[in-house]
Design a protein around this motif. Structure first.
Motif, PDB file in Angstrom:
ATOM      1  N   GLY A  79       0.770  -1.311   0.062  1.00 50.21           N
ATOM      2  CA  GLY A  79      -0.148   0.002   0.091  1.00 50.21           C
ATOM      3  C   GLY A  79       1.003   1.367  -0.020  1.00 50.21           C
ATOM      4  O   GLY A  79       0.459   2.184  -0.355  1.00 50.21           O
ATOM      5  N   ALA A  80       2.059   1.226   0.213  1.00 48.00           N
ATOM      6  CA  ALA A  80       2.856   2.367   0.364  1.00 48.00           C
ATOM      7  C   ALA A  80       3.762   2.437  -0.740  1.00 48.00           C
ATOM      8  O   ALA A  80       4.167   1.144  -1.250  1.00 48.00           O
ATOM      9  CB  ALA A  80       3.913   2.171   1.679  1.00 48.00           C
ATOM     10  N   VAL A  81       4.271   3.512  -1.144  1.00 49.71           N
ATOM     11  CA  VAL A  81       5.231   3.557  -2.255  1.00 49.71           C
ATOM     12  C   VAL A  81       6.889   3.141  -1.762  1.00 49.71           C
ATOM     13  O   VAL A  81       7.058   3.783  -0.845  1.00 49.71           O
ATOM     14  CB  VAL A  81       5.397   5.034  -2.907  1.00 49.71           C
ATOM     15  CG1 VAL A  81       6.213   4.989  -4.003  1.00 49.71           C
ATOM     16  CG2 VAL A  81       3.961   5.312  -3.333  1.00 49.71           C
ATOM     17  N   VAL A  82       7.261   2.433  -2.809  1.00 53.26           N
ATOM     18  CA  VAL A  82       8.696   2.013  -2.381  1.00 53.26           C
ATOM     19  C   VAL A  82       9.647   2.439  -3.391  1.00 53.26           C
ATOM     20  O   VAL A  82       9.290   2.197  -4.774  1.00 53.26           O
ATOM     21  CB  VAL A  82       8.774   0.343  -2.047  1.00 53.26           C
ATOM     22  CG1 VAL A  82      10.440  -0.120  -1.845  1.00 53.26           C
ATOM     23  CG2 VAL A  82       7.853  -0.273  -1.171  1.00 53.26           C
ATOM     24  N   THR A  83      10.502   3.472  -3.173  1.00 57.37           N
ATOM     25  CA  THR A  83      11.230   3.808  -4.289  1.00 57.37           C
ATOM     26  C   THR A  83      12.197   3.117  -4.859  1.00 57.37           C
ATOM     27  O   THR A  83      12.677   1.943  -4.262  1.00 57.37           O
ATOM     28  CB  THR A  83      12.318   5.219  -3.739  1.00 57.37           C
ATOM     29  OG1 THR A  83      13.001   4.827  -2.714  1.00 57.37           O
ATOM     30  CG2 THR A  83      11.306   6.179  -2.984  1.00 57.37           C
ATOM     31  N   ARG A  84      12.587   3.187  -6.172  1.00 56.71           N
ATOM     32  CA  ARG A  84      13.895   2.393  -6.742  1.00 56.71           C
ATOM     33  C   ARG A  84      15.072   2.470  -6.103  1.00 56.71           C
ATOM     34  O   ARG A  84      15.556   1.410  -5.746  1.00 56.71           O
ATOM     35  CB  ARG A  84      14.043   2.813  -8.201  1.00 56.71           C
ATOM     36  CG  ARG A  84      12.806   2.813  -9.098  1.00 56.71           C
ATOM     37  CD  ARG A  84      13.170   3.617 -10.588  1.00 56.71           C
ATOM     38  NE  ARG A  84      11.856   3.242 -11.299  1.00 56.71           N
ATOM     39  CZ  ARG A  84      10.824   4.201 -11.399  1.00 56.71           C
ATOM     40  NH1 ARG A  84      10.547   5.257 -10.218  1.00 56.71           N
ATOM     41  NH2 ARG A  84       9.940   3.825 -12.197  1.00 56.71           N
ATOM     42  N   ALA A  85      15.472   3.792  -5.293  1.00 59.88           N
ATOM     43  CA  ALA A  85      16.626   3.887  -4.620  1.00 59.88           C
ATOM     44  C   ALA A  85      16.629   2.907  -3.309  1.00 59.88           C
ATOM     45  O   ALA A  85      17.560   2.177  -2.930  1.00 59.88           O
ATOM     46  CB  ALA A  85      16.773   5.029  -3.914  1.00 59.88           C
ATOM     47  N   ASP A  86      15.249   2.887  -2.533  1.00 63.35           N
ATOM     48  CA  ASP A  86      15.216   1.850  -1.603  1.00 63.35           C
ATOM     49  C   ASP A  86      15.301   0.375  -1.806  1.00 63.35           C
ATOM     50  O   ASP A  86      15.815  -0.449  -1.144  1.00 63.35           O
ATOM     51  CB  ASP A  86      13.837   2.171  -0.922  1.00 63.35           C
ATOM     52  CG  ASP A  86      13.765   1.942   0.742  1.00 63.35           C
ATOM     53  OD1 ASP A  86      14.900   1.633   1.145  1.00 63.35           O
ATOM     54  OD2 ASP A  86      12.837   1.942   1.252  1.00 63.35           O
ATOM     55  N   ILE A  87      14.618  -0.052  -2.836  1.00 64.43           N
ATOM     56  CA  ILE A  87      14.810  -1.342  -3.508  1.00 64.43           C
ATOM     57  C   ILE A  87      16.316  -1.927  -3.577  1.00 64.43           C
ATOM     58  O   ILE A  87      16.738  -2.860  -3.325  1.00 64.43           O
ATOM     59  CB  ILE A  87      13.779  -1.557  -4.537  1.00 64.43           C
ATOM     60  CG1 ILE A  87      12.447  -1.232  -4.288  1.00 64.43           C
ATOM     61  CG2 ILE A  87      14.100  -3.084  -5.265  1.00 64.43           C
ATOM     62  CD1 ILE A  87      11.245  -1.517  -5.362  1.00 64.43           C
ATOM     63  N   LEU A  88      16.785  -0.739  -4.389  1.00 63.97           N
ATOM     64  CA  LEU A  88      18.248  -1.139  -4.698  1.00 63.97           C
ATOM     65  C   LEU A  88      19.119  -1.173  -3.503  1.00 63.97           C
ATOM     66  O   LEU A  88      19.926  -2.043  -3.534  1.00 63.97           O
ATOM     67  CB  LEU A  88      19.002  -0.032  -5.515  1.00 63.97           C
ATOM     68  CG  LEU A  88      20.149  -0.325  -6.130  1.00 63.97           C
ATOM     69  CD1 LEU A  88      20.205  -1.397  -7.194  1.00 63.97           C
ATOM     70  CD2 LEU A  88      20.519   1.256  -6.858  1.00 63.97           C
ATOM     71  N   ASP A  89      18.962  -0.483  -2.456  1.00 65.57           N
ATOM     72  CA  ASP A  89      19.522  -0.339  -1.158  1.00 65.57           C
ATOM     73  C   ASP A  89      19.260  -1.623  -0.352  1.00 65.57           C
ATOM     74  O   ASP A  89      20.360  -2.284   0.199  1.00 65.57           O
ATOM     75  CB  ASP A  89      19.270   0.866  -0.459  1.00 65.57           C
ATOM     76  CG  ASP A  89      20.105   0.936   0.756  1.00 65.57           C
ATOM     77  OD1 ASP A  89      21.495   0.809   0.710  1.00 65.57           O
ATOM     78  OD2 ASP A  89      19.567   1.217   1.821  1.00 65.57           O
ATOM     79  N   GLN A  90      18.050  -2.166  -0.422  1.00 66.92           N
ATOM     80  CA  GLN A  90      17.849  -3.222   0.495  1.00 66.92           C
ATOM     81  C   GLN A  90      17.982  -4.458  -0.078  1.00 66.92           C
ATOM     82  O   GLN A  90      18.465  -5.350   0.488  1.00 66.92           O
ATOM     83  CB  GLN A  90      16.080  -3.027   0.704  1.00 66.92           C
ATOM     84  CG  GLN A  90      15.855  -2.035   1.582  1.00 66.92           C
ATOM     85  CD  GLN A  90      16.088  -2.254   3.150  1.00 66.92           C
ATOM     86  OE1 GLN A  90      16.215  -3.225   3.604  1.00 66.92           O
ATOM     87  NE2 GLN A  90      16.463  -1.009   3.833  1.00 66.92           N
TER      88      GLN A  90
END
Length: 223
Positions: free
Chosen positions: A165-176
């Motif tokens: 339900g929340a927006v997950v940024t590309r940078a956050d996915i890349l980081d995680q």
């Protein structure tokens, strides 16, 4: 109770070991990321005290890999950095608690006891409409039909489900998921989201993974 202390500074490691032993814990130790992974994956610990800044593999990556391997031992992370993004990153990666240096040894011991007391069962399956992900069995299914995913695809989907339900940024996915590795191309997130859409949305005729233009991605059930 058996605790693993992961700390690369000898004086701090000795202090933690001595304090925990005096408090009645059996203590093993590791002074870098690879050694921490080897011990934590191979031993049955009641808790792990994990420093963030480690040689070889940092504490965030150690924690991510443990959870990826379904090791649910309670983890208390230690860091010299008190910024909110670092605390959020550690908790999102699966930490049970977070303690900023310098700290009182009595507080650390109290927190270790607390995370052991509230140790929970392995996390329940995550669901979004017909989609179900079981992090313990590492399985994914849509309407009861098994979907085979690579480890990276699974990690991306798990992150999206955790923040459903929340927006997950590309940078956050890349980081995680990729730990912001310097050799990973900037379009790798888009590539893996496309893989997931092929295997889930397009295959089953659903629309669960949504692109939020200029921001990232959001997983949401069908209307």
């Amino acid at each position: 109770m058996h605790v693993l202390v992961v700390e690369d500074q000898p004086k701090m490691q000795d202090l933690l070991r001595q304090g925990l032993q005096e408090a009645g814990f059996a203590v093993d130790s590791a002074d870098d990321g690879p050694a921490a992974l080897d011990r934590a994956l191979g031993g049955a610990y009641d808790a792990v005290v994990l420093d963030v800044m480690l040689p070889g593999v940092d504490g965030f990556e150690v924690l991510r890999r443990l959870r990826e391997e379904a090791v649910w031992t309670p983890v208390l992370m230690l860091t010299a950095r008190d910024g909110v993004p670092d605390r959020v990153r550690g908790l999102d990666a699966g930490a049970d608690d977070y303690l900023v240096k310098p700290f009182a040894l009595s507080e650390l011991i109290s927190r270790v006891r607390a995370v052991i007391r509230r140790r929970s069962a392995p996390p329940a399956a995550l669901r979004c409409g017909p989609l179900e992900l079981d992090p313990t069995a590492r399985t994914v299914a849509v309407a009861g039909t098994r979907v085979e995913l690579s480890p990276r695809e699974f990690a991306v989907l798990w992150l999206l489900l955790q923040r459903q339900g929340a927006v997950v940024t590309r940078a956050d996915i890349l980081d995680q998921v990729w730990n912001a590795a310097p050799d990973v191309g900037s379009n790798v997130v888009e590539v893996y989201v496309r893989y997931l859409r092929d295997k889930i949305d397009r295959r089953f005729g659903v629309e669960l993974i949504h692109t939020v233009r200029g921001a990232g991605y959001r997983l949401a059930p069908p209307p």
